[in-house]
Design a protein around this motif. Structure first.
Motif, PDB file in Angstrom:
ATOM      1  N   ASN A 161     -18.574  69.372 -34.151  1.00  0.00           N
ATOM      2  CA  ASN A 161     -18.775  70.890 -34.264  1.00  0.00           C
ATOM      3  C   ASN A 161     -19.539  71.990 -35.672  1.00  0.00           C
ATOM      4  OD1 ASN A 161     -18.601  73.191 -31.714  1.00  0.00           O
ATOM      5  ND2 ASN A 161     -16.809  73.504 -33.202  1.00  0.00           N
ATOM      6  N   LEU A 162     -18.470  71.769 -36.582  1.00  0.00           N
ATOM      7  CA  LEU A 162     -18.399  72.575 -37.371  1.00  0.00           C
ATOM      8  C   LEU A 162     -19.833  72.229 -38.584  1.00  0.00           C
ATOM      9  CD1 LEU A 162     -15.133  71.429 -39.350  1.00  0.00           C
ATOM     10  CD2 LEU A 162     -15.881  73.995 -38.304  1.00  0.00           C
ATOM     11  N   LEU A 163     -20.430  71.171 -38.113  1.00  0.00           N
ATOM     12  CA  LEU A 163     -22.201  70.391 -38.519  1.00  0.00           C
ATOM     13  C   LEU A 163     -22.981  71.462 -37.390  1.00  0.00           C
ATOM     14  CD1 LEU A 163     -21.405  67.193 -39.721  1.00  0.00           C
ATOM     15  CD2 LEU A 163     -21.499  68.835 -41.726  1.00  0.00           C
ATOM     16  N   LYS A 164     -22.884  70.798 -36.060  1.00  0.00           N
ATOM     17  CA  LYS A 164     -23.982  72.371 -36.012  1.00  0.00           C
ATOM     18  C   LYS A 164     -23.285  73.273 -35.697  1.00  0.00           C
ATOM     19  CE  LYS A 164     -24.943  71.481 -31.008  1.00  0.00           C
ATOM     20  NZ  LYS A 164     -24.857  70.907 -29.476  1.00  0.00           N
ATOM     21  N   ARG A 165     -22.398  73.948 -36.256  1.00  0.00           N
ATOM     22  CA  ARG A 165     -23.036  74.322 -36.778  1.00  0.00           C
ATOM     23  C   ARG A 165     -23.240  75.795 -37.935  1.00  0.00           C
ATOM     24  NH1 ARG A 165     -17.574  78.501 -34.012  1.00  0.00           N
ATOM     25  NH2 ARG A 165     -16.882  76.851 -34.697  1.00  0.00           N
ATOM     26  N   LYS A 166     -22.877  74.613 -38.209  1.00  0.00           N
ATOM     27  CA  LYS A 166     -23.468  74.834 -40.111  1.00  0.00           C
ATOM     28  C   LYS A 166     -22.439  75.783 -40.898  1.00  0.00           C
ATOM     29  CE  LYS A 166     -28.017  74.344 -39.503  1.00  0.00           C
ATOM     30  NZ  LYS A 166     -29.225  75.307 -39.585  1.00  0.00           N
ATOM     31  N   LYS A 167     -20.752  74.973 -40.377  1.00  0.00           N
ATOM     32  CA  LYS A 167     -19.959  75.960 -40.990  1.00  0.00           C
ATOM     33  C   LYS A 167     -19.468  75.180 -42.400  1.00  0.00           C
ATOM     34  CE  LYS A 167     -18.965  79.549 -37.398  1.00  0.00           C
ATOM     35  NZ  LYS A 167     -19.558  80.315 -37.974  1.00  0.00           N
ATOM     36  N   TRP A 168     -20.196  75.621 -43.842  1.00  0.00           N
ATOM     37  CA  TRP A 168     -19.813  74.918 -44.855  1.00  0.00           C
ATOM     38  C   TRP A 168     -18.538  75.252 -45.700  1.00  0.00           C
ATOM     39  CZ3 TRP A 168     -23.201  71.755 -43.057  1.00  0.00           C
ATOM     40  CH2 TRP A 168     -24.154  71.828 -42.633  1.00  0.00           C
ATOM     41  N   GLY A 169     -17.355  75.954 -44.854  1.00  0.00           N
ATOM     42  CA  GLY A 169     -16.320  76.188 -45.381  1.00  0.00           C
ATOM     43  C   GLY A 169     -15.373  75.001 -45.927  1.00  0.00           C
ATOM     44  N   LYS A 170     -13.957  75.255 -46.745  1.00  0.00           N
ATOM     45  CA  LYS A 170     -13.208  74.355 -47.516  1.00  0.00           C
ATOM     46  C   LYS A 170     -13.016  72.998 -46.290  1.00  0.00           C
ATOM     47  CE  LYS A 170     -11.379  76.980 -51.083  1.00  0.00           C
ATOM     48  NZ  LYS A 170      -9.937  77.743 -51.339  1.00  0.00           N
ATOM     49  N   ARG A 171     -12.593  73.757 -45.098  1.00  0.00           N
ATOM     50  CA  ARG A 171     -12.180  72.982 -44.053  1.00  0.00           C
ATOM     51  C   ARG A 171     -13.177  71.738 -43.896  1.00  0.00           C
ATOM     52  NH1 ARG A 171      -9.881  75.423 -39.165  1.00  0.00           N
ATOM     53  NH2 ARG A 171      -8.536  76.853 -40.898  1.00  0.00           N
ATOM     54  N   LEU A 172     -13.991  71.949 -43.515  1.00  0.00           N
ATOM     55  CA  LEU A 172     -15.239  70.932 -43.629  1.00  0.00           C
ATOM     56  C   LEU A 172     -15.468  69.571 -43.957  1.00  0.00           C
ATOM     57  CD1 LEU A 172     -18.223  70.018 -42.382  1.00  0.00           C
ATOM     58  CD2 LEU A 172     -19.305  70.790 -43.220  1.00  0.00           C
ATOM     59  N   TRP A 173     -14.847  69.876 -45.420  1.00  0.00           N
ATOM     60  CA  TRP A 173     -15.628  68.795 -46.511  1.00  0.00           C
ATOM     61  C   TRP A 173     -13.208  68.272 -47.099  1.00  0.00           C
ATOM     62  CZ3 TRP A 173     -19.382  68.860 -47.497  1.00  0.00           C
ATOM     63  CH2 TRP A 173     -20.503  69.556 -47.958  1.00  0.00           C
ATOM     64  N   ARG A 174     -12.822  69.203 -46.856  1.00  0.00           N
ATOM     65  CA  ARG A 174     -11.518  68.237 -46.248  1.00  0.00           C
ATOM     66  C   ARG A 174     -11.396  66.983 -45.118  1.00  0.00           C
ATOM     67  NH1 ARG A 174      -6.487  71.773 -45.686  1.00  0.00           N
ATOM     68  NH2 ARG A 174      -5.294  69.762 -46.695  1.00  0.00           N
ATOM     69  N   ILE A 175     -12.241  67.180 -44.311  1.00  0.00           N
ATOM     70  CA  ILE A 175     -12.448  66.018 -43.111  1.00  0.00           C
ATOM     71  C   ILE A 175     -13.267  64.716 -42.992  1.00  0.00           C
ATOM     72  CG2 ILE A 175     -13.065  65.663 -40.140  1.00  0.00           C
ATOM     73  CD1 ILE A 175     -12.426  68.616 -39.963  1.00  0.00           C
ATOM     74  N   PRO A 176     -12.858  63.730 -42.951  1.00  0.00           N
ATOM     75  CA  PRO A 176     -13.854  63.134 -43.487  1.00  0.00           C
ATOM     76  C   PRO A 176     -15.370  62.871 -42.801  1.00  0.00           C
ATOM     77  CG  PRO A 176     -12.015  61.718 -43.429  1.00  0.00           C
ATOM     78  CD  PRO A 176     -12.351  63.437 -42.956  1.00  0.00           C
ATOM     79  N   ASP A 177     -16.081  62.143 -43.512  1.00  0.00           N
ATOM     80  CA  ASP A 177     -17.596  61.842 -42.727  1.00  0.00           C
ATOM     81  C   ASP A 177     -17.055  61.168 -41.396  1.00  0.00           C
ATOM     82  OD1 ASP A 177     -18.581  59.040 -42.780  1.00  0.00           O
ATOM     83  OD2 ASP A 177     -18.077  59.535 -45.223  1.00  0.00           O
ATOM     84  N   LEU A 178     -18.630  61.380 -40.641  1.00  0.00           N
ATOM     85  CA  LEU A 178     -18.257  61.166 -39.431  1.00  0.00           C
ATOM     86  C   LEU A 178     -18.055  60.047 -39.114  1.00  0.00           C
ATOM     87  CD1 LEU A 178     -20.485  63.946 -37.384  1.00  0.00           C
ATOM     88  CD2 LEU A 178     -18.633  63.551 -37.849  1.00  0.00           C
ATOM     89  N   MET A 179     -19.161  59.312 -39.714  1.00  0.00           N
ATOM     90  CA  MET A 179     -18.840  57.506 -39.810  1.00  0.00           C
ATOM     91  C   MET A 179     -17.559  57.021 -39.721  1.00  0.00           C
ATOM     92  SD  MET A 179     -21.292  54.924 -42.251  1.00  0.00           S
ATOM     93  CE  MET A 179     -23.310  55.687 -41.599  1.00  0.00           C
ATOM     94  N   LYS A 180     -17.324  57.658 -40.848  1.00  0.00           N
ATOM     95  CA  LYS A 180     -15.755  56.617 -41.389  1.00  0.00           C
ATOM     96  C   LYS A 180     -14.620  57.230 -40.223  1.00  0.00           C
ATOM     97  CE  LYS A 180     -11.722  56.904 -44.917  1.00  0.00           C
ATOM     98  NZ  LYS A 180     -11.547  58.037 -46.239  1.00  0.00           N
ATOM     99  N   LEU A 181     -14.374  58.460 -39.111  1.00  0.00           N
ATOM    100  CA  LEU A 181     -14.051  58.922 -38.637  1.00  0.00           C
ATOM    101  C   LEU A 181     -14.229  57.639 -37.368  1.00  0.00           C
ATOM    102  CD1 LEU A 181     -14.418  62.829 -38.380  1.00  0.00           C
ATOM    103  CD2 LEU A 181     -12.468  61.330 -39.076  1.00  0.00           C
ATOM    104  N   GLU A 182     -14.976  57.600 -36.920  1.00  0.00           N
ATOM    105  CA  GLU A 182     -15.909  56.770 -35.803  1.00  0.00           C
ATOM    106  C   GLU A 182     -15.424  55.307 -35.946  1.00  0.00           C
ATOM    107  OE1 GLU A 182     -19.587  55.396 -33.541  1.00  0.00           O
ATOM    108  OE2 GLU A 182     -20.076  57.690 -34.057  1.00  0.00           O
ATOM    109  N   GLN A 183     -15.400  54.708 -37.334  1.00  0.00           N
ATOM    110  CA  GLN A 183     -15.349  53.591 -37.539  1.00  0.00           C
ATOM    111  C   GLN A 183     -13.319  53.087 -37.304  1.00  0.00           C
ATOM    112  OE1 GLN A 183     -17.230  50.792 -37.889  1.00  0.00           O
ATOM    113  NE2 GLN A 183     -15.829  49.704 -38.609  1.00  0.00           N
ATOM    114  N   THR A 184     -12.789  54.841 -37.717  1.00  0.00           N
ATOM    115  CA  THR A 184     -11.369  54.469 -38.067  1.00  0.00           C
ATOM    116  C   THR A 184     -10.784  54.222 -36.143  1.00  0.00           C
ATOM    117  OG1 THR A 184     -11.066  54.968 -39.850  1.00  0.00           O
ATOM    118  CG2 THR A 184      -9.303  55.072 -38.844  1.00  0.00           C
ATOM    119  N   SER A 185     -11.632  55.170 -35.601  1.00  0.00           N
ATOM    120  CA  SER A 185     -11.485  55.402 -34.234  1.00  0.00           C
ATOM    121  C   SER A 185     -11.547  54.049 -33.582  1.00  0.00           C
ATOM    122  CB  SER A 185     -11.703  56.650 -33.728  1.00  0.00           C
ATOM    123  OG  SER A 185     -11.813  56.782 -32.037  1.00  0.00           O
TER     124      SER A 185
END
Length: 276
Positions: A161-185
């Motif tokens: 959601n943050l990427l789609k809305r182009k919210k380039w804040g600190k919170r975005l950079w603290r969350i792992p990339d989508l591929m890593k999140l999906e793989q770990t799930s």
């Protein structure tokens, strides 16, 4: 005197747990690393206290504490804290500990302030057997894995959601990339599904041995099988159909809601599955 001391110590554990979750929330909002470190050490202390409680309970009861719903909730909370601490140390994934322990703290509050400790028609001592213990333990461990998978899917949806809305804040950079999140799930689901399968198989075998007139249309049996089927479908979608991304994350969130319904609601309608 000792009982009163243990009660006060348990209350202290609840307070420390709440403070830890609060500090993780502050870190989540304001990227406060001091709050994050303090919250981690508080959570580690909570885990140590919980481990001591579990050990003392096992000494007093002479068995592994998973044979009642209240015991199961406490052990489930301990599993969530353990998993979150290990993953946080190994992977350094921000927000995982916070979201996981929001679930864990909710379970602890239910256990402490609204424990289901009413008289049972079947005393817990009569249910003791190695088969039953392994069945319940495997089920709770699978729930722990599914809980973490749910948290990773939530973070995936937040990141998406943050990427789609182009919210380039600190919170975005603290969350792992989508591929890593999906793989770990996915890894958590791969871990949890066979454990749940083992739990269902052992539970079925125990029921055949101990309850010869059991109804196989019992809500808890059907609910557990349905939960297992749902996670098998998710793995099938991921492996064979190649379905990934937001669609799979939404399926994963829905599947965990089914886990919660099966854990809390369906069990109350069961004619024999009265402990978990």
């Amino acid at each position: 005197m000792m009982d009163n001391f243990m009660t006060r110590l348990h209350e202290l554990t609840i307070v420390l747990y709440a403070l830890s979750v609060l500090l993780y929330f502050i870190d989540f909002l304001h990227h406060n690393r001091k709050a994050n470190r303090t919250a981690f050490w508080l959570l580690l202390f909570v885990w140590i206290l919980q481990s001591i409680f579990l050990f003392l309970y096992m000494l007093e009861a002479g068995r592994f504490p998973v044979l009642t719903l209240a015991e199961g909730l406490y052990f489930y909370t301990w599993v969530l804290i353990t998993f979150s601490l290990v993953i946080n140390r190994l992977m350094r994934v921000d927000f995982i500990v916070f979201f996981t322990n929001v679930i864990g703290f909710s379970m602890m509050v239910i256990h402490t302030f609204a424990p289901i400790q009413i008289d049972r028609t079947v005393p817990a001592e009569q249910l003791v057997s190695e088969l039953l213990l392994i069945h319940i333990t495997a089920a709770i461990l699978s729930y722990g894995a599914f809980s973490l998978s749910f948290v990773f899917s939530l973070l995936y949806l937040l990141q998406y959601n943050l990427l789609k809305r182009k919210k380039w804040g600190k919170r975005l950079w603290r969350i792992p990339d989508l591929m890593k999140l999906e793989q770990t799930s996915y890894i958590m689901n791969v871990t949890g599904t066979p454990m749940l399968l083992i739990g269902v198989i052992l539970g079925t075998q125990w029921a055949i041995l101990k309850i010869p007139d059991i109804s196989w249309l019992d809500p808890k049996i059907l609910g557990s099988i349905f939960t297992l089927v749902i996670y098998c479908v998710i793995l099938y979608m991921r492996i064979r159909k190649g379905i990934t991304g937001k669609t799979l994350a939404l399926w994963n969130v829905a599947a965990f809601l089914i886990v919660l319904i099966n854990f809390f609601l369906i069990g109350s309608f069961s004619s024999f599955h009265i402990w978990l």
